[in-house]
Motif scaffolding. Structure first.
Motif, PDB file in Angstrom:
ATOM      1  N   LEU A  33       0.920  -1.067  -0.108  1.00 36.24           N
ATOM      2  CA  LEU A  33       0.183  -0.069  -0.088  1.00 36.24           C
ATOM      3  C   LEU A  33       0.910   1.270  -0.019  1.00 36.24           C
ATOM      4  CD1 LEU A  33      -2.867  -0.868   2.680  1.00 36.24           C
ATOM      5  CD2 LEU A  33      -2.960  -0.956  -0.092  1.00 36.24           C
ATOM      6  N   TRP A  34       1.995   1.211   0.919  1.00 38.72           N
ATOM      7  CA  TRP A  34       2.950   2.491   0.669  1.00 38.72           C
ATOM      8  C   TRP A  34       3.754   2.628  -0.557  1.00 38.72           C
ATOM      9  CZ3 TRP A  34       2.758   6.401   3.831  1.00 38.72           C
ATOM     10  CH2 TRP A  34       2.226   6.337   5.219  1.00 38.72           C
ATOM     11  N   LEU A  35       3.939   1.485  -1.109  1.00 32.07           N
ATOM     12  CA  LEU A  35       4.584   1.338  -2.522  1.00 32.07           C
ATOM     13  C   LEU A  35       3.451   2.108  -3.563  1.00 32.07           C
ATOM     14  CD1 LEU A  35       7.085   0.840  -4.236  1.00 32.07           C
ATOM     15  CD2 LEU A  35       6.096  -1.445  -4.626  1.00 32.07           C
ATOM     16  N   ILE A  36       2.234   1.673  -3.398  1.00 33.09           N
ATOM     17  CA  ILE A  36       1.133   2.299  -4.449  1.00 33.09           C
ATOM     18  C   ILE A  36       1.210   3.854  -4.090  1.00 33.09           C
ATOM     19  CG2 ILE A  36      -1.233   2.163  -4.851  1.00 33.09           C
ATOM     20  CD1 ILE A  36      -1.108  -0.766  -4.263  1.00 33.09           C
ATOM     21  N   TRP A  37       0.922   4.001  -2.858  1.00 31.55           N
ATOM     22  CA  TRP A  37       0.864   5.527  -2.575  1.00 31.55           C
ATOM     23  C   TRP A  37       2.040   6.308  -3.228  1.00 31.55           C
ATOM     24  CZ3 TRP A  37       3.917   8.726   0.728  1.00 31.55           C
ATOM     25  CH2 TRP A  37       3.483   9.822   0.975  1.00 31.55           C
ATOM     26  N   ALA A  38       3.374   5.782  -2.753  1.00 32.61           N
ATOM     27  CA  ALA A  38       4.465   6.570  -3.299  1.00 32.61           C
ATOM     28  C   ALA A  38       4.423   6.698  -4.647  1.00 32.61           C
ATOM     29  CB  ALA A  38       5.748   6.024  -2.825  1.00 32.61           C
ATOM     30  N   LEU A  39       4.237   5.753  -5.587  1.00 32.12           N
ATOM     31  CA  LEU A  39       4.214   5.709  -7.116  1.00 32.12           C
ATOM     32  C   LEU A  39       3.151   6.697  -7.599  1.00 32.12           C
ATOM     33  CD1 LEU A  39       4.998   2.101  -7.929  1.00 32.12           C
ATOM     34  CD2 LEU A  39       6.578   4.060  -7.983  1.00 32.12           C
ATOM     35  N   SER A  40       2.010   6.448  -6.885  1.00 33.27           N
ATOM     36  CA  SER A  40       0.694   7.235  -7.426  1.00 33.27           C
ATOM     37  C   SER A  40       1.199   8.780  -7.049  1.00 33.27           C
ATOM     38  CB  SER A  40      -0.445   6.934  -6.772  1.00 33.27           C
ATOM     39  OG  SER A  40      -0.393   6.999  -5.529  1.00 33.27           O
ATOM     40  N   THR A  41       1.480   9.085  -5.943  1.00 30.52           N
ATOM     41  CA  THR A  41       1.974  10.637  -5.531  1.00 30.52           C
ATOM     42  C   THR A  41       3.104  11.038  -6.518  1.00 30.52           C
ATOM     43  OG1 THR A  41       1.502  10.131  -3.332  1.00 30.52           O
ATOM     44  CG2 THR A  41       2.891  11.947  -3.885  1.00 30.52           C
ATOM     45  N   SER A  42       4.089  10.334  -6.961  1.00 31.53           N
ATOM     46  CA  SER A  42       5.060  10.974  -7.772  1.00 31.53           C
ATOM     47  C   SER A  42       4.483  10.990  -9.088  1.00 31.53           C
ATOM     48  CB  SER A  42       6.154   9.971  -7.759  1.00 31.53           C
ATOM     49  OG  SER A  42       6.076   8.691  -8.292  1.00 31.53           O
ATOM     50  N   LEU A  44       1.238  11.569  -9.994  1.00 26.29           N
ATOM     51  CA  LEU A  44       0.414  12.840  -9.951  1.00 26.29           C
ATOM     52  C   LEU A  44       0.826  14.093  -9.674  1.00 26.29           C
ATOM     53  CD1 LEU A  44      -2.418  11.231  -7.633  1.00 26.29           C
ATOM     54  CD2 LEU A  44      -2.563  11.590 -10.063  1.00 26.29           C
ATOM     55  N   SER A  45       1.965  14.376  -8.865  1.00 27.55           N
ATOM     56  CA  SER A  45       2.655  15.646  -8.692  1.00 27.55           C
ATOM     57  C   SER A  45       3.819  15.705  -9.599  1.00 27.55           C
ATOM     58  CB  SER A  45       2.939  15.752  -7.382  1.00 27.55           C
ATOM     59  OG  SER A  45       4.061  15.004  -6.923  1.00 27.55           O
ATOM     60  N   GLY A  46       4.248  14.704 -10.054  1.00 25.79           N
ATOM     61  CA  GLY A  46       5.583  15.142 -10.945  1.00 25.79           C
ATOM     62  C   GLY A  46       6.842  15.050 -10.375  1.00 25.79           C
ATOM     63  N   SER A  47       6.662  15.128  -8.938  1.00 27.39           N
ATOM     64  CA  SER A  47       7.883  14.882  -7.940  1.00 27.39           C
ATOM     65  C   SER A  47       7.463  14.482  -6.598  1.00 27.39           C
ATOM     66  CB  SER A  47       8.823  16.060  -7.874  1.00 27.39           C
ATOM     67  OG  SER A  47       8.329  17.243  -7.514  1.00 27.39           O
ATOM     68  N   PHE A  48       8.462  14.356  -5.552  1.00 26.17           N
ATOM     69  CA  PHE A  48       8.063  14.356  -4.395  1.00 26.17           C
ATOM     70  C   PHE A  48       7.841  15.287  -3.606  1.00 26.17           C
ATOM     71  CE2 PHE A  48       9.412   9.751  -5.315  1.00 26.17           C
ATOM     72  CZ  PHE A  48       8.521   8.894  -4.901  1.00 26.17           C
ATOM     73  N   THR A  49       8.051  16.413  -3.923  1.00 28.18           N
ATOM     74  CA  THR A  49       8.036  17.963  -3.234  1.00 28.18           C
ATOM     75  C   THR A  49       6.387  18.084  -3.050  1.00 28.18           C
ATOM     76  OG1 THR A  49       7.789  18.884  -5.422  1.00 28.18           O
ATOM     77  CG2 THR A  49      10.101  18.810  -4.531  1.00 28.18           C
ATOM     78  N   LYS A  50       5.367  17.857  -3.657  1.00 25.46           N
ATOM     79  CA  LYS A  50       4.027  17.882  -3.352  1.00 25.46           C
ATOM     80  C   LYS A  50       3.680  16.513  -2.949  1.00 25.46           C
ATOM     81  CE  LYS A  50      -0.297  19.765  -5.377  1.00 25.46           C
ATOM     82  NZ  LYS A  50      -1.092  20.147  -6.316  1.00 25.46           N
ATOM     83  N   GLN A  51       3.151  16.238  -1.901  1.00 28.22           N
ATOM     84  CA  GLN A  51       2.868  14.870  -1.508  1.00 28.22           C
ATOM     85  C   GLN A  51       1.317  14.855  -0.998  1.00 28.22           C
ATOM     86  OE1 GLN A  51       5.078  11.803   0.084  1.00 28.22           O
ATOM     87  NE2 GLN A  51       6.802  12.399  -1.263  1.00 28.22           N
ATOM     88  N   LEU A  52       0.699  13.835  -1.318  1.00 30.74           N
ATOM     89  CA  LEU A  52      -0.735  13.770  -1.029  1.00 30.74           C
ATOM     90  C   LEU A  52      -0.914  13.365   0.227  1.00 30.74           C
ATOM     91  CD1 LEU A  52      -2.192  12.358  -4.269  1.00 30.74           C
ATOM     92  CD2 LEU A  52      -2.562  14.466  -3.569  1.00 30.74           C
ATOM     93  N   PHE A  53      -2.128  13.317   1.035  1.00 28.02           N
ATOM     94  CA  PHE A  53      -2.305  12.741   2.298  1.00 28.02           C
ATOM     95  C   PHE A  53      -1.869  11.317   2.195  1.00 28.02           C
ATOM     96  CE2 PHE A  53      -4.560  10.815   5.641  1.00 28.02           C
ATOM     97  CZ  PHE A  53      -4.190  11.694   6.751  1.00 28.02           C
ATOM     98  N   PRO A  54      -0.850  10.793   3.395  1.00 22.87           N
ATOM     99  CA  PRO A  54      -0.800   9.399   3.440  1.00 22.87           C
ATOM    100  C   PRO A  54      -1.761   8.505   3.722  1.00 22.87           C
ATOM    101  CG  PRO A  54       0.368  10.682   5.236  1.00 22.87           C
ATOM    102  CD  PRO A  54      -0.537  11.662   4.410  1.00 22.87           C
ATOM    103  N   TRP A  55      -2.445   7.916   2.840  1.00 18.59           N
ATOM    104  CA  TRP A  55      -3.734   7.115   3.073  1.00 18.59           C
ATOM    105  C   TRP A  55      -3.540   5.959   3.764  1.00 18.59           C
ATOM    106  CZ3 TRP A  55      -3.640   3.061   0.052  1.00 18.59           C
ATOM    107  CH2 TRP A  55      -3.282   3.155  -1.195  1.00 18.59           C
ATOM    108  N   PRO A  56      -2.287   5.213   3.448  1.00 21.66           N
ATOM    109  CA  PRO A  56      -1.960   4.018   3.776  1.00 21.66           C
ATOM    110  C   PRO A  56      -1.951   4.018   5.495  1.00 21.66           C
ATOM    111  CG  PRO A  56      -0.568   4.250   2.224  1.00 21.66           C
ATOM    112  CD  PRO A  56      -1.257   5.756   2.671  1.00 21.66           C
ATOM    113  N   LEU A  57      -1.863   5.288   6.202  1.00 25.14           N
ATOM    114  CA  LEU A  57      -1.772   5.283   7.442  1.00 25.14           C
ATOM    115  C   LEU A  57      -3.251   4.773   8.140  1.00 25.14           C
ATOM    116  CD1 LEU A  57      -0.312   8.670   8.328  1.00 25.14           C
ATOM    117  CD2 LEU A  57       0.565   6.534   8.744  1.00 25.14           C
TER     118      LEU A  57
END
Length: 98
Positions: A33-42, A44-57
């Motif tokens: 789930l964390w991997l999916i979140w990290a990949l989808s965040t990168s 969607l935003s183009g980089s890891f600077t703007k991250q979405l809420f960490p829903w796997p929590l």
């Protein structure tokens, strides 16, 4: 010749193995789930600077509570249940003799 198993110890051994399997599933699935979140965040935003809420929590917290309860039932209460049952049995024996 196969030795006789103590049914209580066999039940406890199976419960402990069940907890270990539950814990492994927790680790593997939550890592996914964390991997999916990290990949989808990168993506969607183009980089890891703007991250979405960490829903796997939410999954980790909810499932973690269940996992903690499973741990307590397997490792902390298993021996106490047997001793409490034996104490109650002794009490009933004394009452039936009186």
């Amino acid at each position: 010749m196969e030795s006789q198993r103590d049914p209580h110890l066999w039940k406890q051994a199976k419960a402990r193995v069940g907890f270990r399997m539950h814990f492994r599933s927790y680790l593997v699935i939550n890592a996914g789930l964390w991997l999916i979140w990290a990949l989808s965040t990168s993506f969607l935003s183009g980089s890891f600077t703007k991250q979405l809420f960490p829903w796997p929590l939410f999954a980790m917290l909810g499932w973690g509570i269940g996992l903690a309860m499973h741990y307590v039932s397997v490792y902390n209460w298993a021996g106490k249940e047997r001793s409490m049952a034996e104490q109650e049995y002794q009490k009933l024996l004394k009452q039936s003799v009186s």
